[in-house]
Write an enzyme that holds these catalytic residues in place. Sequence first.
Site, PDB file in Angstrom:
ATOM      1  N   HIS A  18       0.903  -1.169   0.014  1.00 48.41           N
ATOM      2  CA  HIS A  18       0.057   0.046  -0.139  1.00 48.41           C
ATOM      3  C   HIS A  18       0.773   1.299   0.102  1.00 48.41           C
ATOM      4  O   HIS A  18       0.637   2.119  -0.804  1.00 48.41           O
ATOM      5  CB  HIS A  18      -0.841  -0.045   1.269  1.00 48.41           C
ATOM      6  CG  HIS A  18      -1.839   1.151   1.366  1.00 48.41           C
ATOM      7  ND1 HIS A  18      -2.995   1.203   0.891  1.00 48.41           N
ATOM      8  CD2 HIS A  18      -1.749   2.384   1.823  1.00 48.41           C
ATOM      9  CE1 HIS A  18      -3.706   2.429   1.178  1.00 48.41           C
ATOM     10  NE2 HIS A  18      -2.684   2.914   1.804  1.00 48.41           N
ATOM     11  N   GLU A  19       1.861   1.467   1.027  1.00 52.63           N
ATOM     12  CA  GLU A  19       2.775   2.524   1.006  1.00 52.63           C
ATOM     13  C   GLU A  19       3.618   2.444   0.007  1.00 52.63           C
ATOM     14  O   GLU A  19       3.915   3.664  -0.403  1.00 52.63           O
ATOM     15  CB  GLU A  19       3.293   2.458   2.446  1.00 52.63           C
ATOM     16  CG  GLU A  19       2.419   2.591   3.680  1.00 52.63           C
ATOM     17  CD  GLU A  19       1.442   3.693   3.863  1.00 52.63           C
ATOM     18  OE1 GLU A  19       1.719   4.711   2.805  1.00 52.63           O
ATOM     19  OE2 GLU A  19       0.142   3.349   4.393  1.00 52.63           O
ATOM     20  N   HIS A  22       2.115   4.712  -2.742  1.00 54.65           N
ATOM     21  CA  HIS A  22       2.114   5.992  -2.517  1.00 54.65           C
ATOM     22  C   HIS A  22       3.508   6.619  -2.915  1.00 54.65           C
ATOM     23  O   HIS A  22       3.683   7.643  -3.411  1.00 54.65           O
ATOM     24  CB  HIS A  22       1.839   6.475  -1.069  1.00 54.65           C
ATOM     25  CG  HIS A  22       0.162   6.289  -0.778  1.00 54.65           C
ATOM     26  ND1 HIS A  22      -0.954   6.680  -1.467  1.00 54.65           N
ATOM     27  CD2 HIS A  22      -0.131   5.650   0.394  1.00 54.65           C
ATOM     28  CE1 HIS A  22      -1.969   6.312  -0.754  1.00 54.65           C
ATOM     29  NE2 HIS A  22      -1.611   5.716   0.197  1.00 54.65           N
TER      30      HIS A  22
END
Length: 423
Positions: A18-19, A22
């Site tokens: 997920h990160e 980003h």
Amino acid sequence: MNTVIAFIFMFGLLVFIHEFGHLIFAKRAGMLAREFAIGFGPKIFAFTKNETVYTIRLLPIGGYVRVAGEDPEIIDLKPGHHIGLEFNESGKVNKIIVNNKSKHPNARVIEVERVDLDHDLIIEGYEIDEQDEKLRFDVDSKAYFVMDERETQIAPYDRQFASKTPGQRAMQLFAGPMMNFLLAIFIFLILGIIQGVPTEEARLGEIQPGSPAEEAGFQSSDEVIQIEGNAVSTWEEFTTIVRANPGQELNMTVLRDGQSEAVTVIPGEVIVEGPEGEETIGQIGVYQAFEKSILGTFKYGITQTYDTTSLILTNLGMLITGQYSIDMLSGPVGIYDATDQVVQTGFMNFLMWTAILSINLGVINLVPLPALDGGRLLFVGVELIRGKPMEPEKEGIFHFVGFAFLMLLMIIVTWNDIQRLFL
């Protein structure tokens, strides 16, 4: 121990993916990503690479990528501050010593009159005790603040989140959930390659020992074609009828080695949690059959992700409308307990569970609540409608209140988990 290792691996993978989404899209857009963190709270481990500090933190309740400009800068120089300056070979300031200047004897100490580290990248001021001549220093775009002997890279405006186009910011925010959906598709593809994909027809795979199906005489590879004289063509039709008839005798017709066979079974009664509380469903103890197919594997990866996403959205809607109670939500403790149960059933089921949680993480983060990716995307949308961004102070308050609400919700959910497990 197996559960602990599995949980740490699963949690780390989901948060990392997920990160990572980003981070990658922040860097592609030219943003300065200050920190990539797994977990919250005190640091356990940290290292720096390519402008970004990578950290593992104590509390396993999420992670974050800290991009310059999303939060107020830690260091803000004001007129009258005494700072030390160190220079690179080009004569530009590459280190701004905020305190402990005595530890930097080669630094040039000045009193600040004006600073612009956003656009012009200059510092103006005077030599200490020599206020006659104002000095002007050019600052390198990758200069560092040095405070308490810790270095923090400056963030010119073109490296900040707010300087990017709405499309770039929206993509950077959406990239985290997107990566969770892609991870789920990838895991389902692996499952399809290893064990095959479920057949669409009502063909039986493994028969559970001691189950109603075994007692009735069902065999692996049987295909159910009729129930109570009504034609059955899909696994969904078959399971829907069985679930709706707990404890009721069902007469079925199956195809076995090309021949029709009559089988009578009484589904066992199983209590499950439903939208309106506990309900009883029927189960006979069979698994769906699998088949190997390259095209089917790709289709399986996408359709499973889509169907799971739809189910989570449906349940989320029921929670919002009050059809589901908040008591039914699970936090880290509940997820750990569920992971423990899944691990006991085998590695394939653990992979399936990981894919489901990855989708869940992606969906929840897109909910338009403050402090979540969906809440930040909402502000980008509002900016497109208004033609100008929301005031940073108001947006900051909005996200702070939202984060506090999420932390309170996490405490409530965790307490509910503990009550279910130990009380």
